[in-house]
Design a protein around this motif. Structure first.
Motif, PDB file in Angstrom:
ATOM      1  N   SER A 193       0.820  -1.218   0.000  1.00 13.91           N
ATOM      2  CA  SER A 193       0.000   0.000   0.000  1.00 13.91           C
ATOM      3  C   SER A 193       0.852   1.267   0.000  1.00 13.91           C
ATOM      4  CB  SER A 193      -0.939   0.006   1.217  1.00 13.91           C
ATOM      5  OG  SER A 193      -0.192  -0.115   2.417  1.00 13.91           O
ATOM      6  N   ASP A 194       2.133   1.161   0.414  1.00 13.72           N
ATOM      7  CA  ASP A 194       3.018   2.333   0.373  1.00 13.72           C
ATOM      8  C   ASP A 194       3.283   2.748  -1.072  1.00 13.72           C
ATOM      9  OD1 ASP A 194       3.227   2.530   3.102  1.00 13.72           O
ATOM     10  OD2 ASP A 194       5.035   1.289   3.229  1.00 13.72           O
ATOM     11  N   VAL A 195       3.438   1.767  -1.925  1.00 12.59           N
ATOM     12  CA  VAL A 195       3.621   2.046  -3.354  1.00 12.59           C
ATOM     13  C   VAL A 195       2.269   2.257  -4.007  1.00 12.59           C
ATOM     14  CG1 VAL A 195       4.362   1.077  -5.576  1.00 12.59           C
ATOM     15  CG2 VAL A 195       5.815   0.829  -3.559  1.00 12.59           C
ATOM     16  N   GLY A 196       1.347   1.349  -3.719  1.00 11.68           N
ATOM     17  CA  GLY A 196       0.031   1.415  -4.366  1.00 11.68           C
ATOM     18  C   GLY A 196       0.220   1.279  -5.863  1.00 11.68           C
ATOM     19  N   TYR A 197       0.030   2.379  -6.563  1.00 13.04           N
ATOM     20  CA  TYR A 197       0.277   2.376  -8.010  1.00 13.04           C
ATOM     21  C   TYR A 197       0.888   3.707  -8.402  1.00 13.04           C
ATOM     22  CZ  TYR A 197      -0.468   2.807 -12.999  1.00 13.04           C
ATOM     23  OH  TYR A 197      -0.277   3.024 -14.341  1.00 13.04           O
ATOM     24  N   CYS A 198       1.895   3.646  -9.252  1.00 18.19           N
ATOM     25  CA  CYS A 198       2.544   4.848  -9.754  1.00 18.19           C
ATOM     26  C   CYS A 198       2.627   4.740 -11.266  1.00 18.19           C
ATOM     27  CB  CYS A 198       3.948   4.966  -9.154  1.00 18.19           C
ATOM     28  SG  CYS A 198       4.941   6.295  -9.867  1.00 18.19           S
ATOM     29  N   GLN A 199       2.289   5.816 -11.964  1.00 11.76           N
ATOM     30  CA  GLN A 199       2.392   5.794 -13.420  1.00 11.76           C
ATOM     31  C   GLN A 199       3.840   5.495 -13.818  1.00 11.76           C
ATOM     32  OE1 GLN A 199       0.492   9.685 -13.999  1.00 11.76           O
ATOM     33  NE2 GLN A 199      -0.948   8.680 -15.368  1.00 11.76           N
ATOM     34  N   GLY A 200       3.987   4.599 -14.742  1.00 15.44           N
ATOM     35  CA  GLY A 200       5.293   4.074 -15.122  1.00 15.44           C
ATOM     36  C   GLY A 200       5.328   2.586 -14.875  1.00 15.44           C
ATOM     37  N   LEU A 201       4.699   2.176 -13.764  1.00 14.26           N
ATOM     38  CA  LEU A 201       4.636   0.741 -13.457  1.00 14.26           C
ATOM     39  C   LEU A 201       3.814  -0.013 -14.493  1.00 14.26           C
ATOM     40  CD1 LEU A 201       4.176   0.628  -9.576  1.00 14.26           C
ATOM     41  CD2 LEU A 201       6.227   0.129 -10.912  1.00 14.26           C
ATOM     42  N   ASN A 202       2.855   0.668 -15.130  1.00 12.65           N
ATOM     43  CA  ASN A 202       2.041  -0.003 -16.148  1.00 12.65           C
ATOM     44  C   ASN A 202       2.898  -0.481 -17.312  1.00 12.65           C
ATOM     45  OD1 ASN A 202       2.269   2.882 -16.394  1.00 12.65           O
ATOM     46  ND2 ASN A 202       0.818   2.867 -18.093  1.00 12.65           N
ATOM     47  N   TYR A 203       3.890   0.321 -17.712  1.00 10.55           N
ATOM     48  CA  TYR A 203       4.763  -0.076 -18.823  1.00 10.55           C
ATOM     49  C   TYR A 203       5.696  -1.211 -18.401  1.00 10.55           C
ATOM     50  CZ  TYR A 203       3.091   4.183 -21.025  1.00 10.55           C
ATOM     51  OH  TYR A 203       2.283   5.151 -21.581  1.00 10.55           O
ATOM     52  N   VAL A 204       6.195  -1.133 -17.179  1.00 10.36           N
ATOM     53  CA  VAL A 204       7.090  -2.176 -16.668  1.00 10.36           C
ATOM     54  C   VAL A 204       6.348  -3.505 -16.572  1.00 10.36           C
ATOM     55  CG1 VAL A 204       8.465  -2.910 -14.682  1.00 10.36           C
ATOM     56  CG2 VAL A 204       8.513  -0.506 -15.413  1.00 10.36           C
TER      57      VAL A 204
END
Length: 394
Positions: A193-204
């Protein structure tokens, strides 16, 4: 293709099928004569544009991939299917034979892991298999089932980003591809939950899905990447880890490429204009997919300092053009043109490791610790300014 359903995945285990998956690209006679821009699909289904020279480079690279494949298959035949895991485990041993095996493995990985062996090699050497073994076998299925209908700020952003992740890709940009990517990203957002979701992870995560044999393996590769391989706090809300990496990179650029650094400073060019995307997307949006995955081969074995080597190499390879630029936009154009046409991974990695030189994990860690206070102070000041503005608005 290197992605899709279980039928495709089972074929990837066969050497003969692997050789067939690396076709020679043949532009038309008309295109060759006119040196026209041609479109073609790479090994992972991405449409690539390039001229005939680019196609020739790709064909040379694919021949090297075949040769590397034969080397790996010969080692599997002589030393056993998991020989590289033994070499990795014994890399801390002082025995000459063990050290020799570890050096052989490091050199082989830098030359590239064959595409059909990549899922297995990544999964074991990165620590993903070990991480998965610490939880029940049903962990991933239980997690994705439990959170399937939950709505959070992270899931809303993920749903927004799905259609924007490699649009036009023949598998990722389909309902099946979107659903698989969503499960991996949503599942991980609840795991951490600290990371949750960050744009950029979708491409990775999308590229991991294309490489790995199963969706579950892609999830565990994402987990080991964020929890063990990369610097902590890279994808948290304030991106503090990413800001630290950019400051470290700026210092390294000054030391390794002083002429470029001085010229960029005179132009008031902020390296974060290009490096933010590199560090968040791990070059997946910037380099051709086959080149990106060669970088990831080394990343999963040697660690995050590899990203600095590659970033420095891109600047160094473009030194002559960069020194003739007069505006910030010119710098960005030079870098983007270069990265989009870096079809030869060996050219990039040779500069990254042979010309940039060795950077120890210890030294990089010291650099990060040195930069952390300034980054945290800057972020704190930014929050105070925002609070002050919000207070005045009220």
């Amino acid at each position: 293709m290197m992605y899709g359903g279980s039928g495709i995945q089972s074929k990837r285990d066969l050497e003969i099928e692997y050789q067939a998956q690396i076709p020679i690209l043949r532009p038309s006679i008309h295109a060759r004569r006119a040196n026209m821009t041609v479109k073609f699909q790479d090994l992972y289904g991405f449409t690539v544009e390039g001229n005939v020279d680019d196609v020739n480079v790709l064909n040379e690279v694919r021949e090297k991939v075949r040769q590397q494949g034969r080397v790996w298959w010969a080692l599997e035949a002589n030393k056993g299917a998991n020989w590289y895991l033994d070499a990795h485990i014994s890399s801390t041993s002082l025995k000459f034979s063990a050290l020799a095996n570890a050096i052989t493995l490091k050199r082989l990985i830098r030359k590239g892991i064959p595409p059909n062996l990549r899922p297995k090699v990544w999964f074991t050497l990165s620590g993903a298999a070990k991480k998965k073994s610490t939880v029940p076998d049903s962990y991933y299925n239980d997690l994705t089932s439990a959170v399937e209908d939950k709505v959070t700020a992270a899931t809303k952003q993920i749903d927004h980003d799905l259609p924007r992740t490699f649009p036009g890709h023949p598998w990722l940009d389909t309902p099946e591809g979107h659903a698989a990517l969503r499960r991996v990203l949503v599942g991980y957002s609840f795991r951490d939950s600290d990371v949750g979701y960050c744009q950029g992870l979708n491409y990775v995560a999308a590229l991991l899905l294309l490489v790995m044999k199963t969706e579950e393996e892609a999830f565990w590769m994402l987990a080991v990447l964020l929890e063990n391989v990369l610097v902590s706090d890279c994808y948290t809300n304030n991106l503090s880890g990413c800001h630290v990496e950019q400051r470290v990179f700026k210092d390294l650029l000054t030391k390794k490429c002083p002429r470029i650094a001085a010229h960029l400073e005179a132009l008031e060019f902020d390296v974060s204009l290009v490096c933010t995307e590199w560090f968040l997307c791990l070059f997946s949006k910037s380099l051709p997919s086959e080149t990106t995955l060669r970088v990831w081969d080394v990343l999963f074995y040697e660690g995050a300092q590899v990203l600095f080597n590659v970033a420095l190499a891109i600047f160094q390879m473009n030194e002559r053009q960069l020194l003739t630029t007069h505006h910030v936009g010119d710098v960005i154009n030079v870098i983007q043109r270069s990265t989009h046409h870096l079809f030869d991974p060996d050219e990039l990695l040779t500069v990254a490791f042979d010309k940039i030189g060795f950077m120890t994990t210890t030294n990089i860690s010291k650099q990060r610790k040195k930069q952390e206070p300034a980054v945290m102070a800057e972020l704190d000041q930014r929050i105070r300014r925002l609070n002050s503005v919000n207070g005045n608005d009220k």
